[in-house]
Write an enzyme that holds these catalytic residues in place. Structure first.
Site, PDB file in Angstrom:
ATOM      1  N   CYS A 115       0.835  -1.207   0.000  1.00  0.00           N
ATOM      2  CA  CYS A 115       0.000   0.000   0.000  1.00  0.00           C
ATOM      3  C   CYS A 115       0.866   1.253   0.000  1.00  0.00           C
ATOM      4  CB  CYS A 115      -0.922   0.011   1.221  1.00  0.00           C
ATOM      5  SG  CYS A 115      -2.188  -1.277   1.198  1.00  0.00           S
TER       6      CYS A 115
ATOM      7  N   CYS B  31      -4.244  -8.265   6.651  1.00  0.00           N
ATOM      8  CA  CYS B  31      -4.115  -7.183   5.678  1.00  0.00           C
ATOM      9  C   CYS B  31      -5.484  -6.549   5.481  1.00  0.00           C
ATOM     10  CB  CYS B  31      -3.572  -7.718   4.351  1.00  0.00           C
ATOM     11  SG  CYS B  31      -3.535  -6.472   3.042  1.00  0.00           S
TER      12      CYS B  31
ATOM     13  N   GLN C  43     -11.714  -8.100 -12.474  1.00  0.00           N
ATOM     14  CA  GLN C  43     -11.395  -6.953 -11.636  1.00  0.00           C
ATOM     15  C   GLN C  43     -11.523  -7.299 -10.151  1.00  0.00           C
ATOM     16  OE1 GLN C  43     -10.093  -4.150 -12.324  1.00  0.00           O
ATOM     17  NE2 GLN C  43     -10.597  -3.540 -14.404  1.00  0.00           N
TER      18      GLN C  43
ATOM     19  N   TYR D 249      -8.142  -7.288 -25.534  1.00  0.00           N
ATOM     20  CA  TYR D 249      -7.788  -7.611 -24.147  1.00  0.00           C
ATOM     21  C   TYR D 249      -9.072  -7.891 -23.357  1.00  0.00           C
ATOM     22  CZ  TYR D 249      -3.879  -4.709 -25.851  1.00  0.00           C
ATOM     23  OH  TYR D 249      -2.886  -4.127 -26.598  1.00  0.00           O
TER      24      TYR D 249
ATOM     25  N   GLU E 242      -8.296 -12.055 -26.688  1.00  0.00           N
ATOM     26  CA  GLU E 242      -7.535 -12.207 -25.447  1.00  0.00           C
ATOM     27  C   GLU E 242      -6.472 -13.285 -25.670  1.00  0.00           C
ATOM     28  OE1 GLU E 242      -5.771 -12.188 -22.140  1.00  0.00           O
ATOM     29  OE2 GLU E 242      -7.470 -10.822 -22.212  1.00  0.00           O
TER      30      GLU E 242
ATOM     31  N   ASP F  63      -8.545  -2.595 -23.266  1.00  0.00           N
ATOM     32  CA  ASP F  63      -8.295  -2.619 -21.823  1.00  0.00           C
ATOM     33  C   ASP F  63      -6.997  -3.379 -21.586  1.00  0.00           C
ATOM     34  OD1 ASP F  63      -8.405  -2.600 -19.084  1.00  0.00           O
ATOM     35  OD2 ASP F  63     -10.226  -3.812 -18.906  1.00  0.00           O
TER      36      ASP F  63
ATOM     37  N   CYS G  13      -5.061   1.010 -16.654  1.00  0.00           N
ATOM     38  CA  CYS G  13      -4.656   0.918 -15.248  1.00  0.00           C
ATOM     39  C   CYS G  13      -3.312   1.588 -15.016  1.00  0.00           C
ATOM     40  CB  CYS G  13      -4.609  -0.549 -14.806  1.00  0.00           C
ATOM     41  SG  CYS G  13      -3.422  -1.556 -15.720  1.00  0.00           S
TER      42      CYS G  13
END
Length: 458
Positions: free
Chosen positions: A83, A160, A284, A311, A332, A380, A407
């Site tokens: 993080c 976590c 996701q 993708y 893909e 994507d 992303c």
């Protein structure tokens, strides 16, 4: 100009962030990066690394804290490397992520159109539907957790706060099983040992949950005992899978997969469609936010005769687009994901989609060679972005719209710059936070053919 040297101390004001959420200050015009410092704060810092391109410092004393600073709830923050933003309030985290997207679009992509907003996540803790815990030997015993940033030093983690709790329990029960049975964990240097990772994926809208044990070899006559151990510790699990991964390096899932008990796939819902997801298939990790992301992509795509979805993973975006287009073709490179995509289309009664297995660039070229003219192409790609070959193939088909889901703001901006040179203009962009407490951010962008832009928007 003063020479900036290692171990020198300075008093500075933080005026920006790096893409990793480090604070940025300037000394004699040079940018200095300070971990866990917030914009607007006054710090006394010590220089710890100086190169020709970058300078790092350590915060020695916080002289004036930001009102956006909060106490981290995670005891491992700054140690495990998972993080980046536990020291920020969520509003500041969203500001940082939106500025990260827009800085990339402006400076790398040379764009004037920027993202006007970022859509925050309703859940900022325990939001991940997928957890991957590393397993290694520590002090002669198997242990689990995460690797320290930029190393393979295992940081033992008991809890976590962004992972699902089932994954933690599964990882702990497996390491206990290894120790009780004197089975060594995997050793990267020698290539000996067994378990490398514990992978767990939990559905959000169904009760499915699959545990995948990633090991360099099988467990022989201990296999049934391992299954009993996991089922006792994790009674909500609906499947247990063994992945024999003998590859060297950082690839988590590779090689052969064996279902030890139950079902290897989970079934979940996204955008009102049901999906079967194998351990290897991309899905996701924050489905409620992914729904918002995909709905925005669908809104940018509009509708028409034909759409391409490059993708495509397990077909999540393809099935959503199928409601708006007469025909959708998805591509893909992962065979298992394509199998899932085809199954998902059948389960949902969608018969106007076609799925191709292959690299996005090659698939785009194949579709271009078919002389197909899509109204919209949705892409994507992974963090590395699109290849130049794929971008040129997409542009050669002259779709009216390209919807780019990203992303990684840096590769997004780089690719938009190339699309711009090929006659496509960035029209709109919106950011989405799918990964609270980390520096990652998703963006959806709409590009249109420059010569048709006035017609589409007048």
């Amino acid at each position: 100009m003063e020479t900036i040297e290692k171990n020198k101390c300075y008093t500075v004001t933080i005026d920006g962030y790096t893409s990793e959420a480090y604070g940025v200050c300037r000394i004699d015009g040079r940018a200095v990066f300070v971990p866990r410092a917030l914009v607007g704060e006054r710090w006394r810092i010590r220089i710890v690394k100086v190169t020709s391109s970058v300078i790092y410092a350590r915060g020695e004393e916080l002289l004036l804290p930001s009102t956006a600073r909060v106490e981290s709830l995670c005891p491992y923050f700054g140690k495990c490397g998972g993080c980046d933003t536990w020291h920020m309030c969520y509003e500041e985290e969203l500001r940082f992520k939106l500025s990260r997207v827009n800085d990339a679009l402006r400076h790398i992509g040379k764009q004037e159109v920027l993202a006007g907003e970022i859509v925050g996540s309703e859940k900022t803790e325990r939001y991940r539907n997928k957890g991957v815990f590393a397993v290694a030997e520590r002090d002669g015993l198997a242990d689990c957790g995460f690797f320290r940033e930029r190393t393979h030093e295992l940081i033992s983690v008991n809890s976590c706060l962004i992972q699902n709790e089932l994954g933690e329990r599964a990882a702990r029960s497996i390491t206990a099983f290894l120790n009780e049975n004197s089975i060594p964990a995997y050793d990267e240097k020698s290539g000996s040992g067994t378990v490398r990772h514990v992978f767990c994926r939990v559905a959000v809208k169904t009760s499915d949950a699959v545990i995948c044990v990633v090991s360099a070899k099988g467990f022989g006559d201990k296999t049934e005992a391992l299954v009993r151990t996991l089922r006792l510790a994790c009674p909500e699990a609906t499947g247990i899978v063994l992945n024999i991964n003998r590859t060297k390096g950082n690839t988590i899932l590779a090689g052969a997969f064996y279902t030890l008990w139950g079902r290897a796939e989970i079934v979940d819902e996204l955008c009102s469609s049901r999906f079967s997801i194998s351990p290897q298939a991309f899905f996701q990790i924050n489905p409620p936010q992914a729904e918002r992301l995909y709905e925005q992509a669908a809104a940018y795509a509009l509708g028409g005769e034909l759409a391409f979805d490059l993708y495509c993973g397990a077909g999540t975006i393809s099935l959503r687009l199928a409601r708006q287009f007469k025909k959708v073709i998805g591509a893909e490179i992962v065979p298992q994901a394509i199998e899932n995509a085809r199954e998902n289309a059948a389960v949902n009664g969608v018969d106007n989609v076609e799925f191709l297995c292959g690299d996005a660039g090659a698939a785009a070229l194949e579709l271009a060679h078919r002389a197909l003219r899509p109204d919209t192409v949705v892409v994507d790609p992974p963090r590395k972005g699109m290849s130049e070959e794929a971008i040129r193939a997409v542009a050669s088909m002259e779709p009216a719209r390209v919807v780019y889901v990203s992303c990684n703001p840096a590769t997004l901006a780089r690719d938009i710059l190339l699309f711009s040179s090929l006659g496509y203009s960035l029209r709109e962009a919106k950011a989405f936070d799918l990964f609270p407490k980390t520096a990652h951010v998703e963006t959806v962008c709409l590009l249109t053919q420059s010569r048709t832009q006035e017609r589409l928007y007048k």
